[in-house]
Design a protein around this motif. Structure first.
Motif, short mmCIF file in Angstrom:
data_model
loop_
_atom_site.label_atom_id
_atom_site.label_comp_id
_atom_site.label_asym_id
_atom_site.label_seq_id
_atom_site.Cartn_x
_atom_site.Cartn_y
_atom_site.Cartn_z
N ALA A 21 3.61 -1.29 -10.15
CA ALA A 21 4.60 -0.91 -9.30
C ALA A 21 4.25 0.19 -8.58
O ALA A 21 4.64 0.44 -7.48
CB ALA A 21 5.72 -0.60 -10.35
N MET A 22 3.70 1.22 -9.27
CA MET A 22 3.30 2.45 -8.52
C MET A 22 2.20 2.04 -7.41
O MET A 22 2.25 2.59 -6.19
CB MET A 22 2.33 3.40 -9.29
N TYR A 23 1.22 1.18 -7.43
CA TYR A 23 0.16 0.69 -6.54
C TYR A 23 0.99 0.04 -5.55
O TYR A 23 0.57 0.39 -4.06
CB TYR A 23 -0.89 0.12 -6.88
N GLN A 24 2.04 -0.67 -5.66
CA GLN A 24 2.73 -1.39 -4.63
C GLN A 24 3.46 -0.58 -3.83
O GLN A 24 3.47 -0.85 -2.55
CB GLN A 24 3.71 -2.61 -5.42
N THR A 25 3.75 0.56 -4.37
CA THR A 25 4.71 1.68 -3.44
C THR A 25 3.51 2.33 -2.97
O THR A 25 3.91 2.50 -1.63
CB THR A 25 5.40 2.44 -4.44
N GLU A 26 2.58 2.68 -3.39
CA GLU A 26 1.44 3.28 -2.66
C GLU A 26 0.60 2.43 -1.61
O GLU A 26 0.28 3.06 -0.20
CB GLU A 26 0.24 3.99 -3.52
N VAL A 27 0.63 1.28 -1.94
CA VAL A 27 -0.20 0.42 -0.87
C VAL A 27 0.64 -1.13 -0.78
O VAL A 27 0.52 -1.66 -1.46
CB VAL A 27 -1.36 0.01 -1.46
N PRO A 28 1.58 -0.94 0.14
CA PRO A 28 2.51 -2.14 0.26
C PRO A 28 1.92 -3.27 0.43
O PRO A 28 2.42 -4.40 0.00
CB PRO A 28 3.40 -1.61 1.46
N LEU A 29 0.73 -3.23 1.07
CA LEU A 29 0.26 -4.62 1.32
C LEU A 29 -0.30 -5.28 -0.03
O LEU A 29 -0.41 -6.42 0.29
CB LEU A 29 -1.41 -4.30 2.32
N TYR A 30 -0.49 -4.39 -0.87
CA TYR A 30 -0.93 -5.19 -2.22
C TYR A 30 0.28 -5.81 -2.87
O TYR A 30 -0.08 -6.98 -3.33
CB TYR A 30 -1.16 -4.13 -3.21
N GLY A 31 1.50 -5.64 -2.45
CA GLY A 31 2.63 -6.52 -2.83
C GLY A 31 2.62 -7.75 -2.17
O GLY A 31 2.93 -8.79 -2.61
N LYS A 183 4.19 7.27 -18.96
CA LYS A 183 4.51 7.99 -17.83
C LYS A 183 3.37 9.19 -17.61
O LYS A 183 3.08 9.19 -16.40
CB LYS A 183 6.01 8.69 -18.05
N GLU A 184 2.89 9.69 -18.64
CA GLU A 184 1.73 10.83 -18.26
C GLU A 184 0.58 10.08 -17.83
O GLU A 184 -0.03 10.73 -17.19
CB GLU A 184 1.61 11.48 -19.78
N ALA A 185 0.17 9.23 -18.58
CA ALA A 185 -1.19 8.61 -18.39
C ALA A 185 -1.10 8.18 -16.84
O ALA A 185 -2.21 8.21 -16.21
CB ALA A 185 -1.36 7.24 -18.93
N LEU A 186 0.00 7.71 -16.28
CA LEU A 186 0.03 7.18 -15.01
C LEU A 186 -0.22 8.13 -13.97
O LEU A 186 -0.93 8.14 -12.83
CB LEU A 186 1.33 6.55 -14.72
N GLU A 187 -0.02 9.54 -14.32
CA GLU A 187 -0.35 10.72 -13.38
C GLU A 187 -1.81 10.77 -13.08
O GLU A 187 -2.15 11.22 -11.99
CB GLU A 187 0.25 11.78 -13.83
N THR A 188 -2.74 10.33 -13.94
CA THR A 188 -3.98 10.49 -13.60
C THR A 188 -4.40 9.72 -12.46
O THR A 188 -5.60 9.75 -11.84
CB THR A 188 -4.99 10.03 -15.03
N PHE A 189 -3.88 8.29 -12.62
CA PHE A 189 -4.18 7.49 -11.60
C PHE A 189 -3.63 7.66 -10.30
O PHE A 189 -3.65 6.57 -9.24
CB PHE A 189 -4.15 6.18 -12.24
N ARG A 190 -2.50 8.43 -10.12
CA ARG A 190 -1.93 8.43 -8.92
C ARG A 190 -2.73 9.21 -7.71
O ARG A 190 -3.66 9.56 -8.03
CB ARG A 190 -0.83 9.44 -8.99
N TRP A 191 -2.48 8.63 -6.60
CA TRP A 191 -2.91 9.14 -5.21
C TRP A 191 -2.22 10.58 -4.69
O TRP A 191 -1.06 10.65 -4.88
CB TRP A 191 -2.56 8.02 -4.13
N HIS A 192 -3.42 11.27 -4.36
CA HIS A 192 -2.92 12.59 -3.89
C HIS A 192 -3.68 12.59 -2.43
O HIS A 192 -4.78 12.58 -2.36
CB HIS A 192 -3.58 13.76 -4.80
#
Length: 475
Positions: A21-31, A183-192
């Motif tokens: 879900a996070m990656y689809q938000t960050e990279v819509p083309l993935y959806g 929730k906390e682990a996801l932060e490690t993989f988030r785009w900045h």
């Protein structure tokens, strides 16, 4: 105090869904890619009931739509060690050692995943995890700057580290703790999009290798791709072009076959994304970075050491005959050479089984009458203890046992390097002379790596034992 702990497989499933879900938000083309893969899979299952039946027999049908793998790149031994502990909370273990340096990518890697068939069918999520090899950077000054940048970052939240320690101390996490962990682990993989390094340092890292810039130049190991599983990667490749999703030129891995082996991969090309670089004066300077993409995989049967040796031989033969790195200009020629070379690899499950080229599940057939008929003449054989290849093959030929392919859950170094290179816009084909060092990687990891071939061998042996015990009821 008594605790009711949430199963690690359930945590892994929830994390993989949150990651998607996070990656689809960050990279819509993935959806868009997920939608295309779902369409193709539905069509394959409708037109080819035998494939649907095979997936039902192996228990994979329910996990087809949630099939995912991701990839991350880490910079230090400490990051790798803590990442191992993080994945352990989700029942994921390091499987396989991959040295990508000979293929021009300065990393060595492992895959974190579940290791038994039941856990894999509950959640097949796996993460290809690479550790940057700073020792392969020839420029000593740049190497030191890169080391300093990595030393000064912390990719894990304090809360996730606390939850990892709690998991290790009490033997699990409660439902509430499991939700907090995801929730906390996801932060490690988030785009900045704001970097801790200057644009000038980033450019010098980029000149060394795009992957070095991607690892060192950012706050954390943003997930650089996620991967759905397709049943027909060639149709997806064509569909991407038709839907305006720019595919890479070459499908990595073996050629198209009636009985797929190992792993075939393709991807849409990495996106150019706006980034703000932090200069020494504390001000941000605009720029861009290219690394994140969407990948697709088509998985086939896992190969034995003998089968893998033949695969490696034929792949090398095809690439040597091409005489160049497969690319957009020579794609058609490469596919022809590849298909010709792989004519030497049997494209039939029973032939692969008889020649011990691949791993299979052994299952008693569904019809009791068929089993009883096939068992005639074998009454004096104690099928609960027999391990004779000849007797097992006779039971298969007589129709008492069916074989189904054990799906390959792991990766291929040449294919991974091909995906990385194409999506890092690495035009020059570099080669690194550093020795492969599994021992050094395991020291950084803080654990031994599972041998993937041994895991497949065990799954096959367990299925044969269970199958023969079932057949013992008919003797």
């Amino acid at each position: 105090m008594n605790h009711t702990f949430i199963n690690s497989d359930a945590i892994r499933h929830e994390f993989s869904m949150a990651m998607s879900a996070m990656y689809q938000t960050e990279v819509p083309l993935y959806g868009d890619l997920l939608d295309l893969v779902a369409e193709v899979n539905t069509e394959v299952l409708t037109k080819h009931p035998e494939i649907k039946e095979q997936l039902e027999y192996t228990g994979e049908i329910d996990r087809l739509s949630m099939e995912r793998h991701g990839a991350i790149r880490l910079g230090t031994a400490d990051e790798l060690s803590m990442m191992r502990r993080l994945f352990a909370v989700m029942g994921m273990h390091p499987v396989g050692y991959y040295d990508l340096a000979p293929a021009g990518v300065p990393v060595h890697s492992t895959a974190f995943r579940a290791i038994d068939a039941q856990a894999l069918n509950q959640s097949p999520f796996r993460v290809f995890t690479s550790l940057l090899r700073l020792d392969l950077i020839a420029d000593e000054a740049l190497k030191q700057e890169a080391s300093n940048a990595l030393f000064n970052r912390n990719i894990f939240t304090d809360n996730v580290v606390s939850l990892i320690k709690r998991f290790e101390g009490q033997g699990g996490l409660t439902l509430d703790e499991g939700e907090q962990f995801v929730k906390e682990a996801l932060e490690t993989f988030r785009w900045h999009d704001k970097t801790p390094v200057s644009k000038e340092l980033y450019q010098r890292l980029l000149e060394q290798h795009g992957l070095i810039a991607d690892v060192v130049g950012f706050k954390g190991p943003h997930i650089n791709h996620l991967t759905p599983r397709t049943l027909d990667i060639d149709t997806v490749q064509q569909g991407m072009q038709e839907k305006g999703i720019p595919p890479k030129a070459i499908i990595e891995g073996p050629p198209k076959r009636d009985c797929p082996i190992l792993l075939r991969q393709t991807s849409f090309k990495a996106l150019e994304e706006a980034v703000s670089f932090k200069n020494p004066n504390g001000e941000y300077e605009q720029g861009h970075h290219t690394a994140r993409f969407g990948e697709i995989e088509q998985r086939g049967v896992a190969l034995t050491p003998k089968g893998r040796a033949l695969y490696d031989q034929l792949l090398s033969q095809a690439r040597n005959q091409l005489g160049a790195t497969p690319n957009e200009d020579n794609a058609s020629q490469y596919y022809q050479i590849l298909e010709s070379a792989f004519e030497a690899f049997p494209d039939d499950y029973h032939a692969m089984h008889n020649e011990e080229l691949a791993y299979f599940y052994y299952q008693p057939v569904d019809n009791a009458a068929d089993i009883s008929s096939a068992m005639l003449g074998l009454e004096r054989v104690d099928v609960q203890t027999v391990d004779s290849k000849q007797v097992v093959n006779a039971l298969i030929e007589k129709g008492a046992i069916r074989i189904e392919p054990i799906v390959y859950e792991d990766f291929l170094p040449v294919s991974a390097a091909g995906i990385f290179q194409s999506n890092l816009q690495q035009d020059k084909q570099s080669n690194y002379d550093g020795n492969s060092n599994k021992h050094e990687f395991e020291q950084a990891l803080g654990a031994s790596i599972h041998d993937e071939l041994a895991l497949y061998k065990d799954i096959q042996a367990q299925s044969l034992e269970k199958c023969l015990m079932s057949l013992g009821n008919y003797v």
